[in-house]
Design an enzyme around this catalytic site. Structure first.
Site, PDB file in Angstrom:
ATOM      1  N   ARG A  40       0.854  -1.183   0.000  1.00  0.00           N
ATOM      2  CA  ARG A  40       0.000   0.000   0.000  1.00  0.00           C
ATOM      3  C   ARG A  40       0.895   1.240   0.000  1.00  0.00           C
ATOM      4  O   ARG A  40       1.614   1.494   0.952  1.00  0.00           O
ATOM      5  CB  ARG A  40      -0.936   0.017   1.209  1.00  0.00           C
ATOM      6  CG  ARG A  40      -1.955  -1.119   1.214  1.00  0.00           C
ATOM      7  CD  ARG A  40      -2.981  -0.928   0.098  1.00  0.00           C
ATOM      8  NE  ARG A  40      -3.970  -2.019   0.059  1.00  0.00           N
ATOM      9  CZ  ARG A  40      -3.911  -3.039  -0.778  1.00  0.00           C
ATOM     10  NH1 ARG A  40      -2.880  -3.138  -1.624  1.00  0.00           N
ATOM     11  NH2 ARG A  40      -4.845  -3.969  -0.768  1.00  0.00           N
ATOM     12  N   ARG A  67      -4.234  26.193  -9.537  1.00  0.00           N
ATOM     13  CA  ARG A  67      -3.785  24.905  -9.010  1.00  0.00           C
ATOM     14  C   ARG A  67      -3.197  24.102 -10.162  1.00  0.00           C
ATOM     15  O   ARG A  67      -3.912  23.592 -11.023  1.00  0.00           O
ATOM     16  CB  ARG A  67      -4.951  24.158  -8.358  1.00  0.00           C
ATOM     17  CG  ARG A  67      -5.487  24.832  -7.101  1.00  0.00           C
ATOM     18  CD  ARG A  67      -4.407  25.002  -6.060  1.00  0.00           C
ATOM     19  NE  ARG A  67      -4.929  25.457  -4.768  1.00  0.00           N
ATOM     20  CZ  ARG A  67      -4.164  25.786  -3.730  1.00  0.00           C
ATOM     21  NH1 ARG A  67      -2.848  25.721  -3.840  1.00  0.00           N
ATOM     22  NH2 ARG A  67      -4.717  26.192  -2.604  1.00  0.00           N
ATOM     23  N   ALA A  79      -7.061  28.417   3.354  1.00  0.00           N
ATOM     24  CA  ALA A  79      -6.596  27.151   3.927  1.00  0.00           C
ATOM     25  C   ALA A  79      -5.085  27.114   3.930  1.00  0.00           C
ATOM     26  O   ALA A  79      -4.420  27.875   3.226  1.00  0.00           O
ATOM     27  CB  ALA A  79      -7.149  25.968   3.135  1.00  0.00           C
ATOM     28  N   LEU A  81      -1.371  24.527   5.457  1.00  0.00           N
ATOM     29  CA  LEU A  81      -0.798  23.329   6.053  1.00  0.00           C
ATOM     30  C   LEU A  81      -0.553  23.504   7.550  1.00  0.00           C
ATOM     31  O   LEU A  81      -0.322  24.602   8.037  1.00  0.00           O
ATOM     32  CB  LEU A  81       0.537  23.005   5.377  1.00  0.00           C
ATOM     33  CG  LEU A  81       0.521  22.705   3.883  1.00  0.00           C
ATOM     34  CD1 LEU A  81       1.941  22.655   3.354  1.00  0.00           C
ATOM     35  CD2 LEU A  81      -0.209  21.404   3.613  1.00  0.00           C
ATOM     36  N   GLU A  96      -4.092  31.705   8.485  1.00  0.00           N
ATOM     37  CA  GLU A  96      -4.440  31.593   7.074  1.00  0.00           C
ATOM     38  C   GLU A  96      -5.504  32.606   6.668  1.00  0.00           C
ATOM     39  O   GLU A  96      -5.456  33.168   5.570  1.00  0.00           O
ATOM     40  CB  GLU A  96      -4.913  30.167   6.756  1.00  0.00           C
ATOM     41  CG  GLU A  96      -3.835  29.105   6.900  1.00  0.00           C
ATOM     42  CD  GLU A  96      -2.651  29.333   5.983  1.00  0.00           C
ATOM     43  OE1 GLU A  96      -2.825  29.952   4.909  1.00  0.00           O
ATOM     44  OE2 GLU A  96      -1.537  28.901   6.345  1.00  0.00           O
ATOM     45  N   GLU A 100      -4.396  35.124   3.688  1.00  0.00           N
ATOM     46  CA  GLU A 100      -5.010  34.980   2.382  1.00  0.00           C
ATOM     47  C   GLU A 100      -6.134  35.986   2.129  1.00  0.00           C
ATOM     48  O   GLU A 100      -6.422  36.310   0.974  1.00  0.00           O
ATOM     49  CB  GLU A 100      -5.539  33.556   2.189  1.00  0.00           C
ATOM     50  CG  GLU A 100      -4.428  32.514   2.174  1.00  0.00           C
ATOM     51  CD  GLU A 100      -4.920  31.154   1.705  1.00  0.00           C
ATOM     52  OE1 GLU A 100      -6.103  31.035   1.330  1.00  0.00           O
ATOM     53  OE2 GLU A 100      -4.111  30.213   1.726  1.00  0.00           O
ATOM     54  N   PRO A 118      -8.587   9.205   1.908  1.00  0.00           N
ATOM     55  CA  PRO A 118      -8.048   8.170   2.787  1.00  0.00           C
ATOM     56  C   PRO A 118      -7.557   6.915   2.077  1.00  0.00           C
ATOM     57  O   PRO A 118      -6.842   6.119   2.695  1.00  0.00           O
ATOM     58  CB  PRO A 118      -9.225   7.853   3.723  1.00  0.00           C
ATOM     59  CG  PRO A 118     -10.442   8.278   2.971  1.00  0.00           C
ATOM     60  CD  PRO A 118     -10.017   9.465   2.162  1.00  0.00           C
ATOM     61  N   GLY A 119      -7.902   6.742   0.813  1.00  0.00           N
ATOM     62  CA  GLY A 119      -7.371   5.597   0.087  1.00  0.00           C
ATOM     63  C   GLY A 119      -5.954   5.815  -0.408  1.00  0.00           C
ATOM     64  O   GLY A 119      -5.273   4.856  -0.784  1.00  0.00           O
ATOM     65  N   GLU A 123      -3.672  12.613   4.862  1.00  0.00           N
ATOM     66  CA  GLU A 123      -3.988  14.005   5.175  1.00  0.00           C
ATOM     67  C   GLU A 123      -5.301  14.122   5.933  1.00  0.00           C
ATOM     68  O   GLU A 123      -6.336  13.612   5.494  1.00  0.00           O
ATOM     69  CB  GLU A 123      -4.079  14.858   3.910  1.00  0.00           C
ATOM     70  CG  GLU A 123      -4.411  16.312   4.225  1.00  0.00           C
ATOM     71  CD  GLU A 123      -4.614  17.180   2.996  1.00  0.00           C
ATOM     72  OE1 GLU A 123      -4.780  18.399   3.165  1.00  0.00           O
ATOM     73  OE2 GLU A 123      -4.594  16.638   1.870  1.00  0.00           O
ATOM     74  N   GLU A 147      -0.010  32.618  -4.914  1.00  0.00           N
ATOM     75  CA  GLU A 147      -0.762  33.602  -4.134  1.00  0.00           C
ATOM     76  C   GLU A 147      -0.548  35.030  -4.623  1.00  0.00           C
ATOM     77  O   GLU A 147      -1.258  35.941  -4.191  1.00  0.00           O
ATOM     78  CB  GLU A 147      -0.401  33.486  -2.657  1.00  0.00           C
ATOM     79  CG  GLU A 147      -0.873  32.173  -2.043  1.00  0.00           C
ATOM     80  CD  GLU A 147      -0.548  32.066  -0.564  1.00  0.00           C
ATOM     81  OE1 GLU A 147       0.205  32.944  -0.065  1.00  0.00           O
ATOM     82  OE2 GLU A 147      -1.025  31.129   0.083  1.00  0.00           O
TER      83      GLU A 147
END
Length: 208
Positions: A40, A67, A79, A81, A96, A100, A118-119, A123, A147
């Site tokens: 995995r 993006r 948003a 990290l 943030e 931003e 989740p697969g 995160e 930005e």
């Protein structure tokens, strides 16, 4: 009531074939229920926070930026990290929103927690609801990279919901936040939401 549970299957071997500045790749050999082992591979991630900032006119504060992986300029929630070791998620969200959107909020609540994919990634994301908005004070954040061309807008909740259901908005944080806000507003109201310092098992933190 249904809920997710913590569980950890046996890992025979774990390697890190790649580690970037923030994220990496982990490759595990995991014991399957039939006794065999399967590999995995998944992205390792420090976690993220996002802010759904709602003003007194029921409008949501959005940012739009390029993006590169999807070759699109997307409308999103502010948003960032959780890349500062030991930082409280609420403090990261407040940072943030300032950086931003040059905005601050008088009231903070947890809107929703989720795993983004989740697969294929570990995160974890916490979306905060911020209300009682006002313009921030102090020197503006010096932007760089994508930005430099960031745009902002305030969009009514009903318009956002329509855009999500019409397939016109694609950022998963914005989609999730919009649907969660709509559920809260049409349900028991915003007072049902958890406090901003509510526990977050996916990314434990210490209160200040």
């Amino acid at each position: 009531m249904i809920e997710d549970i913590a569980e950890e299957w046996t890992v025979r071997e774990s390697t890190r074939p790649f580690q970037g500045r923030v994220t990496g790749v982990c490759s595990d050999e995991v014991l399957m229920p039939d006794g065999s082992y399967a590999r995995r591979d998944y992205q390792t991630h420090p976690g993220s926070v996002a802010v759904l900032a709602l003003d007194e006119h029921q409008r949501v504060l959005l940012v739009r930026q390029y993006r590169h992986p999807v070759r699109r300029r997307l409308w999103e929630l502010p948003a960032g990290l959780l890349d500062v070791p030991g930082e409280n998620p609420l403090h990261a969200a407040q940072r943030e929103l300032f950086e931003e959107a040059y905005c601050k909020a008088g009231r903070w609540q947890v809107l929703v927690d989720l795993y983004t994919s989740p697969g294929g990634s570990d995160e974890a994301l916490r979306i905060f609801l911020a209300t009682e908005l006002a313009e921030a004070q102090g020197e503006r954040f010096a932007a760089d990279g994508e930005e430099l061309e960031i745009e902002t807008a305030r969009v009514p909740v009903a318009e956002l919901l329509q855009g999500v259901l019409a397939g016109e908005l694609h950022n998963p944080t914005l989609v999730t936040g919009t649907l969660a806000l709509h559920a809260a507003l049409t349900g028991k109201g915003l007072d049902q939401l958890r406090p901003a310092e509510a526990p977050w098992p996916a990314r434990p933190f210490d209160l200040p």
